[in-house]
Scaffold this motif. Structure first.
Motif, PDB file in Angstrom:
ATOM      1  N   TRP A   1       7.306  -3.433   9.130  1.00  0.00           N
ATOM      2  CA  TRP A   1       6.072  -3.395   8.354  1.00  0.00           C
ATOM      3  C   TRP A   1       5.588  -1.945   8.231  1.00  0.00           C
ATOM      4  O   TRP A   1       5.256  -1.465   7.154  1.00  0.00           O
ATOM      5  CB  TRP A   1       4.998  -4.244   9.042  1.00  0.00           C
ATOM      6  CG  TRP A   1       3.713  -4.254   8.278  1.00  0.00           C
ATOM      7  CD1 TRP A   1       3.372  -5.081   7.264  1.00  0.00           C
ATOM      8  CD2 TRP A   1       2.625  -3.354   8.437  1.00  0.00           C
ATOM      9  NE1 TRP A   1       2.144  -4.769   6.784  1.00  0.00           N
ATOM     10  CE2 TRP A   1       1.661  -3.701   7.484  1.00  0.00           C
ATOM     11  CE3 TRP A   1       2.373  -2.271   9.298  1.00  0.00           C
ATOM     12  CZ2 TRP A   1       0.460  -3.031   7.367  1.00  0.00           C
ATOM     13  CZ3 TRP A   1       1.174  -1.595   9.177  1.00  0.00           C
ATOM     14  CH2 TRP A   1       0.227  -1.978   8.213  1.00  0.00           C
TER      15      TRP A   1
ATOM     16  N   SER B   1       0.365   9.303   5.287  1.00  0.00           N
ATOM     17  CA  SER B   1       0.112   8.575   6.529  1.00  0.00           C
ATOM     18  C   SER B   1      -0.156   9.544   7.664  1.00  0.00           C
ATOM     19  O   SER B   1      -1.059   9.327   8.478  1.00  0.00           O
ATOM     20  CB  SER B   1       1.310   7.708   6.897  1.00  0.00           C
ATOM     21  OG  SER B   1       1.566   6.806   5.859  1.00  0.00           O
TER      22      SER B   1
ATOM     23  N   ASN C   1       7.489   4.634   3.531  1.00  0.00           N
ATOM     24  CA  ASN C   1       8.582   4.268   2.635  1.00  0.00           C
ATOM     25  C   ASN C   1       9.004   5.399   1.704  1.00  0.00           C
ATOM     26  O   ASN C   1      10.117   5.428   1.244  1.00  0.00           O
ATOM     27  CB  ASN C   1       8.244   2.992   1.854  1.00  0.00           C
ATOM     28  CG  ASN C   1       6.891   3.084   1.200  1.00  0.00           C
ATOM     29  OD1 ASN C   1       6.132   4.006   1.470  1.00  0.00           O
ATOM     30  ND2 ASN C   1       6.579   2.145   0.335  1.00  0.00           N
TER      31      ASN C   1
ATOM     32  N   ASN D   1       5.216   0.029   4.762  1.00  0.00           N
ATOM     33  CA  ASN D   1       3.877   0.274   4.249  1.00  0.00           C
ATOM     34  C   ASN D   1       3.386   1.687   4.450  1.00  0.00           C
ATOM     35  O   ASN D   1       2.454   2.123   3.796  1.00  0.00           O
ATOM     36  CB  ASN D   1       2.884  -0.686   4.898  1.00  0.00           C
ATOM     37  CG  ASN D   1       3.066  -2.086   4.385  1.00  0.00           C
ATOM     38  OD1 ASN D   1       2.671  -2.382   3.283  1.00  0.00           O
ATOM     39  ND2 ASN D   1       3.714  -2.923   5.173  1.00  0.00           N
ATOM     40  N   LEU D   2       3.938   2.386   5.412  1.00  0.00           N
ATOM     41  CA  LEU D   2       3.401   3.702   5.715  1.00  0.00           C
ATOM     42  C   LEU D   2       4.405   4.817   5.499  1.00  0.00           C
ATOM     43  O   LEU D   2       4.025   5.935   5.187  1.00  0.00           O
ATOM     44  CB  LEU D   2       2.902   3.739   7.163  1.00  0.00           C
ATOM     45  CG  LEU D   2       1.776   2.764   7.492  1.00  0.00           C
ATOM     46  CD1 LEU D   2       1.430   2.864   8.960  1.00  0.00           C
ATOM     47  CD2 LEU D   2       0.550   3.052   6.655  1.00  0.00           C
TER      48      LEU D   2
ATOM     49  N   SER E   1       0.113   2.330  -2.203  1.00  0.00           N
ATOM     50  CA  SER E   1       0.962   1.396  -1.458  1.00  0.00           C
ATOM     51  C   SER E   1       0.904   1.737   0.018  1.00  0.00           C
ATOM     52  O   SER E   1       1.390   0.985   0.847  1.00  0.00           O
ATOM     53  CB  SER E   1       2.395   1.483  -1.975  1.00  0.00           C
ATOM     54  OG  SER E   1       2.882   2.784  -1.764  1.00  0.00           O
ATOM     55  N   ASN E   2       0.309   2.887   0.336  1.00  0.00           N
ATOM     56  CA  ASN E   2       0.159   3.275   1.736  1.00  0.00           C
ATOM     57  C   ASN E   2      -1.039   2.532   2.328  1.00  0.00           C
ATOM     58  O   ASN E   2      -2.174   2.736   1.910  1.00  0.00           O
ATOM     59  CB  ASN E   2      -0.055   4.786   1.816  1.00  0.00           C
ATOM     60  CG  ASN E   2      -0.078   5.295   3.234  1.00  0.00           C
ATOM     61  OD1 ASN E   2      -0.682   4.684   4.102  1.00  0.00           O
ATOM     62  ND2 ASN E   2       0.574   6.412   3.459  1.00  0.00           N
ATOM     63  N   TRP E   3      -0.752   1.696   3.313  1.00  0.00           N
ATOM     64  CA  TRP E   3      -1.777   0.797   3.840  1.00  0.00           C
ATOM     65  C   TRP E   3      -2.981   1.557   4.381  1.00  0.00           C
ATOM     66  O   TRP E   3      -4.128   1.182   4.171  1.00  0.00           O
ATOM     67  CB  TRP E   3      -1.153  -0.055   4.949  1.00  0.00           C
ATOM     68  CG  TRP E   3      -2.059  -1.090   5.509  1.00  0.00           C
ATOM     69  CD1 TRP E   3      -2.294  -2.323   4.989  1.00  0.00           C
ATOM     70  CD2 TRP E   3      -2.843  -0.982   6.701  1.00  0.00           C
ATOM     71  NE1 TRP E   3      -3.187  -2.996   5.786  1.00  0.00           N
ATOM     72  CE2 TRP E   3      -3.534  -2.193   6.848  1.00  0.00           C
ATOM     73  CE3 TRP E   3      -3.023   0.020   7.656  1.00  0.00           C
ATOM     74  CZ2 TRP E   3      -4.389  -2.441   7.893  1.00  0.00           C
ATOM     75  CZ3 TRP E   3      -3.886  -0.221   8.708  1.00  0.00           C
ATOM     76  CH2 TRP E   3      -4.565  -1.444   8.816  1.00  0.00           C
ATOM     77  N   MET E   4      -2.705   2.686   5.036  1.00  0.00           N
ATOM     78  CA  MET E   4      -3.805   3.408   5.679  1.00  0.00           C
ATOM     79  C   MET E   4      -4.721   4.078   4.645  1.00  0.00           C
ATOM     80  O   MET E   4      -5.939   4.023   4.759  1.00  0.00           O
ATOM     81  CB  MET E   4      -3.249   4.445   6.650  1.00  0.00           C
ATOM     82  CG  MET E   4      -3.673   4.152   8.056  1.00  0.00           C
ATOM     83  SD  MET E   4      -3.318   5.459   9.215  1.00  0.00           S
ATOM     84  CE  MET E   4      -1.607   5.728   9.062  1.00  0.00           C
TER      85      MET E   4
ATOM     86  N   ASN F   1       4.296   9.054   0.880  1.00  0.00           N
ATOM     87  CA  ASN F   1       3.546   8.150   1.748  1.00  0.00           C
ATOM     88  C   ASN F   1       3.606   8.596   3.192  1.00  0.00           C
ATOM     89  O   ASN F   1       2.635   8.436   3.933  1.00  0.00           O
ATOM     90  CB  ASN F   1       4.099   6.725   1.622  1.00  0.00           C
ATOM     91  CG  ASN F   1       3.345   5.945   0.571  1.00  0.00           C
ATOM     92  OD1 ASN F   1       2.315   6.405   0.094  1.00  0.00           O
ATOM     93  ND2 ASN F   1       3.864   4.795   0.207  1.00  0.00           N
ATOM     94  N   THR F   2       4.732   9.138   3.608  1.00  0.00           N
ATOM     95  CA  THR F   2       4.835   9.647   4.978  1.00  0.00           C
ATOM     96  C   THR F   2       3.822  10.764   5.181  1.00  0.00           C
ATOM     97  O   THR F   2       3.079  10.766   6.171  1.00  0.00           O
ATOM     98  CB  THR F   2       6.261  10.173   5.234  1.00  0.00           C
ATOM     99  OG1 THR F   2       7.175   9.140   4.889  1.00  0.00           O
ATOM    100  CG2 THR F   2       6.443  10.568   6.672  1.00  0.00           C
TER     101      THR F   2
END
Lengths: 385, 396
Positions: free
Chosen positions: B55, B70, B62, B59-60, A110-113, B66-67
């Motif tokens: 966004w 990212s 959440n 997306n990055l 779900s992480n865009w990058m 994910n953090t």
């Protein structure tokens, strides 16, 4: 009795007629080709048959898992080539699977990058010919600095234009026992997994399969290790003069081929993993949540078993492709089966035999891999009524 | 990561009175139009504030994982992008001799400027290289035109025939005042393009016959087809190419020789046909049995049934796997370098062996890779478009 004209109208009779015609044509063509080949071989003075296998090969092979010298027979040279093919394929299958699963999961992140990075990888790797990638990796390996300025990519692992050097365990009698204990541990883990599944299916009670299996694998070797008092010493490669001493090593050719095959195949495996996971309906996850299962359990008990069903058949063809693609070794000078067969054919002139043997061996490897994977597929396949 | 946290589930109203927190998320529904959908097709749950910020957060950043991911990606970008940009563009030298390159810190694109004729056209006579250029341009234009739905008319076949004759005249010469160039002087892009397209074009009808043969009820024909397909799919293309290059001359009667290019083409055709046949078989198997029975009930003969009922439906189904096979065949063309043909990859490799330009191998391979990438990537995008086109009438 039916007359011949009526008989011709029957599908069965016509079927036999067509097949007879087809067979006659095939045999005629085959006979023509074989007779041409025999005439050509005779005029060139080339012997036929497999007698050449027992003659002295007379060429060196750069790397070999067997002890091999130029005075050994062609048969042994071919065996060396076959073992090299199997070695690089086996290592490649493992590496490509690990890398492919990671990237396949990253494609679904779900992480865009992370998602975009994985897509970039897949699109780049799949749209450039493998041969080009291999040549690039090989050129890079060859133009690495000399051992004196070797790159230390991980502590103790060195990359130089002589290949990759890595630490190995110092040999000791106790290691044999540790290895034996590890085999026993793996067998025990299989038994534990089976028992856990039986109990779950019979009673519905969950069984701590994963921790128990890990313990079963790790405990016996640990006990054996302490009991035999084997030293945990590594033979770390060290620079001595112009080259490294000690440690294990692989040649630049092997390294380039392994990296190239793994990176390329991982791109395809990633797509298979992605589509496999996407093929599991989302309702399954929701049903698991409704039952109150934890996310980890949902993944392990609901998603993965269903995804594997979709993944295993195409994964089989990727493993086969990797094995067959290892034949591109011939372009970068890694002495695999194709390369050794080719050299033998050139030296003896017995092209037909060499090519036939090469093809036969690959057919056997292919059949073995797909046989194993089909067996595994049957185990994971959906049982339908 | 696979989605399984409860926060990702879109609420579905089932009872007459949904709980209060469901209603809250419904009210936010209209404002969601302004935020782009997430990569997995779900829309952000709590969009508020400035769109790019929400966004980014959704997306990055959440979840803690994910953090972390990212941040790792950003670090990777920071490590890779500035040096890459410096090397590729900012510090690159675009023209001049190899001395200028040695002084520049970046990529040496002058090697491409100097060697592009060699990479594209190999050893084709230097003064005549406009001919392979024109032939390739014609070829690519025809390929592009063949992809357009509106051009799928009988005249396209005629146009292809004309193009092929034109290309033959251009490449060989010997007529119309063009000097004769034997095909062992050909090289580079024309070889890559011609080998891939011809092997596919020849393999396609062969593969249909093989697939039909494999489904046939006649045991002799079926066994032959199964044997051929499994043999070809079980061995590497390299060994097929070796067989073609060394064994074909043995097969032929004395005194008859076949050109090296033609031998490689034959090997590639047989190999591609086996793989395509399996794709076509998939389509044949997907046709409902009722279609066969209906054709039999109408009293159609085997060939009528096959040509009018079965194949049109089967081929439509298998367009995507066929295009995928085309992509593999295009990439596999590079293997002919192993039997000594001068394709794009060989030409690139030869360019890197020039002592003057030897250090700049990376630039040459990046360039050659880009060439292959452009062709393969456009084919894969085209196959996705075809897939949508083919499913247009079957989608609900």
């Amino acid at each position: 009795m039916t007359n011949p004209v009526q008989a011709l109208n029957s599908a069965r009779v016509r079927g036999w007629l067509y097949q007879a015609l087809f067979l006659a044509c095939t045999l005629a063509v085959a006979w023509y080709l074989v007779s041409n080949t025999l005439t050509n071989l005779a005029t060139r003075g080339v012997a036929t048959g497999f007698g050449f296998l027992h003659r002295e090969a007379g060429f060196e092979i750069g790397e070999s898992l067997l002890s091999y010298t130029a005075s050994d027979t062609y048969l042994k040279a071919l065996a060396v080539g076959l073992l090299n093919t199997l070695a690089v394929s086996a290592a490649g299958v493992v590496l490509a699977s690990v890398l492919g699963v990671l990237i396949g999961i990253a494609r679904l992140s779900s992480n865009w990058m992370v998602n975009r990075f994985a897509t970039l990888y897949v699109e780049t790797v799949r749209n450039v010919p493998l041969l080009l990638q291999l040549v690039v990796w090989y050129t890079i390996m060859n133009r690495l600095p000399s051992p004196r300025e070797a790159l230390e990519i991980l502590p103790g692992i060195f990359l130089s234009n002589r290949g990759m050097k890595f630490p190995v365990l110092v040999e000791h009698a106790g290691h044999g026992w540790v290895l034996l204990a590890l085999v026993a541990g793996i067998a025990a883990a299989f038994a534990v997994v089976r028992h856990g599944r039986r109990r779950r299916e019979a009673t519905g009670k969950p069984f701590p399969t994963l921790p128990a299996a890990i313990a079963a694998v790790l405990l016996p070797p640990a006990v054996a290790f302490i009991a035999t008092g084997a030293p945990l010493a590594f033979d770390v490669p060290a620079l001595a003069g112009f080259n490294f001493e000690g440690g294990g090593s692989v040649t630049p050719e092997f390294t380039a081929l392994l990296i190239g095959l793994s990176v390329y195949t991982a791109g395809f495996i990633a797509e298979i993993v992605r589509s496999g996971i996407l093929a599991v309906p989302h309702g399954q996850t929701e049903a698991g949540l409704a039952l109150g299962l934890s996310p980890g359990k949902i993944l392990r008990l609901i998603i993965l078993p269903q995804a594997l069903r979709v993944i295993v058949p195409p994964l089989t063809s990727q493993y086969l492709n990797l094995t067959k693609n290892s034949s591109l070794a011939v372009a970068i000078g890694y002495p695999d089966l194709v390369s050794v067969s080719n050299t033998s054919a050139n030296q003896t002139g017995q092209v037909v035999e060499a090519v036939a043997m090469m093809m036969l061996v690959y057919l056997i490897i292919s059949l073995a891999i797909s046989g194993f994977m089909n067996w595994y597929n049957r185990r994971v396949a959906l049982v339908t009524r | 990561m696979i989605k399984h946290s409860q926060a990702d589930q879109a609420p579905i109203p089932t009872g007459p009175v949904p709980p209060a927190h469901w209603a809250a998320s419904y009210e936010e529904e209209p404002s969601q139009a302004s935020t782009p959908p997430q990569a997995n097709g779900m829309t952000a749950l709590k969009p508020f504030g400035w769109a790019p910020i929400s966004w980014t957060r959704n997306n990055l950043f959440n979840t803690p994982l994910n953090t972390a991911l990212s941040l790792a990606c950003l670090a990777l970008l920071w490590l890779v992008v500035p040096p890459m940009a410096n090397w590729l563009l900012l510090n690159a030298s675009w023209s001049g001799s190899s001395e200028a390159c040695r002084e520049a810190a970046g990529a040496c694109w002058s090697v491409i400027v100097v060697k592009h004729r060699l990479i594209f056209f190999g050893t084709y006579p230097y003064d005549e290289q406009w001919r392979p250029f024109l032939a390739c341009a014609l070829f690519v234009a025809m390929l592009g035109a063949s992809g357009v739905r509106a051009f799928w008319r009988p005249w396209l076949a005629g146009a292809w025939a004309l193009t092929l004759v034109g290309m033959g005249v251009l490449m060989w010469g010997g007529v119309a005042g063009l000097s004769y160039v034997p095909n062992d002087r050909w090289g580079g892009l024309p070889i890559t393009l011609m080998l891939s397209v011809f092997s596919i074009a020849l393999a396609f009808p062969l593969s249909i016959l093989l697939a039909l043969g494999r489904q046939s009820s006649l045991p002799a024909i079926r066994t032959f087809c199964v044997g051929f397909i499994e043999l070809m799919r079980g061995v590497p293309l390299v060994s097929v190419l070796f067989m073609a290059s060394v064994m074909f001359p043995l097969f032929l009667p004395e005194g008859v020789t076949v050109d090296k290019l033609l031998r490689a083409l034959a090997g590639m055709t047989l190999f591609t046909a086996a793989y395509l046949a399996e794709a076509v078989r998939g389509g044949l198997q997907a046709i409902p049995k009722g279609q066969y029975e209906a054709a039999d009930a109408l009293g159609l003969s085997y060939w009528q049934k096959t040509m009018l009922i079965v194949l049109p439906q089967a081929l439509r189904i298998v367009i995507p796997p066929i295009v995928n096979q085309f992509i593999s065949a295009f990439k596999d063309t590079s293997l002919v370098t192993i039997v000594g043909l001068y394709d794009l990859l060989t030409a690139a490799t030869v360019a890197t062996t020039d002592p003057e330009w030897r250090p700049y191998f990376a630039e040459v391979y990046v360039f050659a890779g880009l060439m292959f990438w452009i062709f393969c990537f456009s084919m894969s995008r085209y196959s996705q478009w075809l897939e949508r086109l083919a499913n247009r009438y079957t989608r609900r």
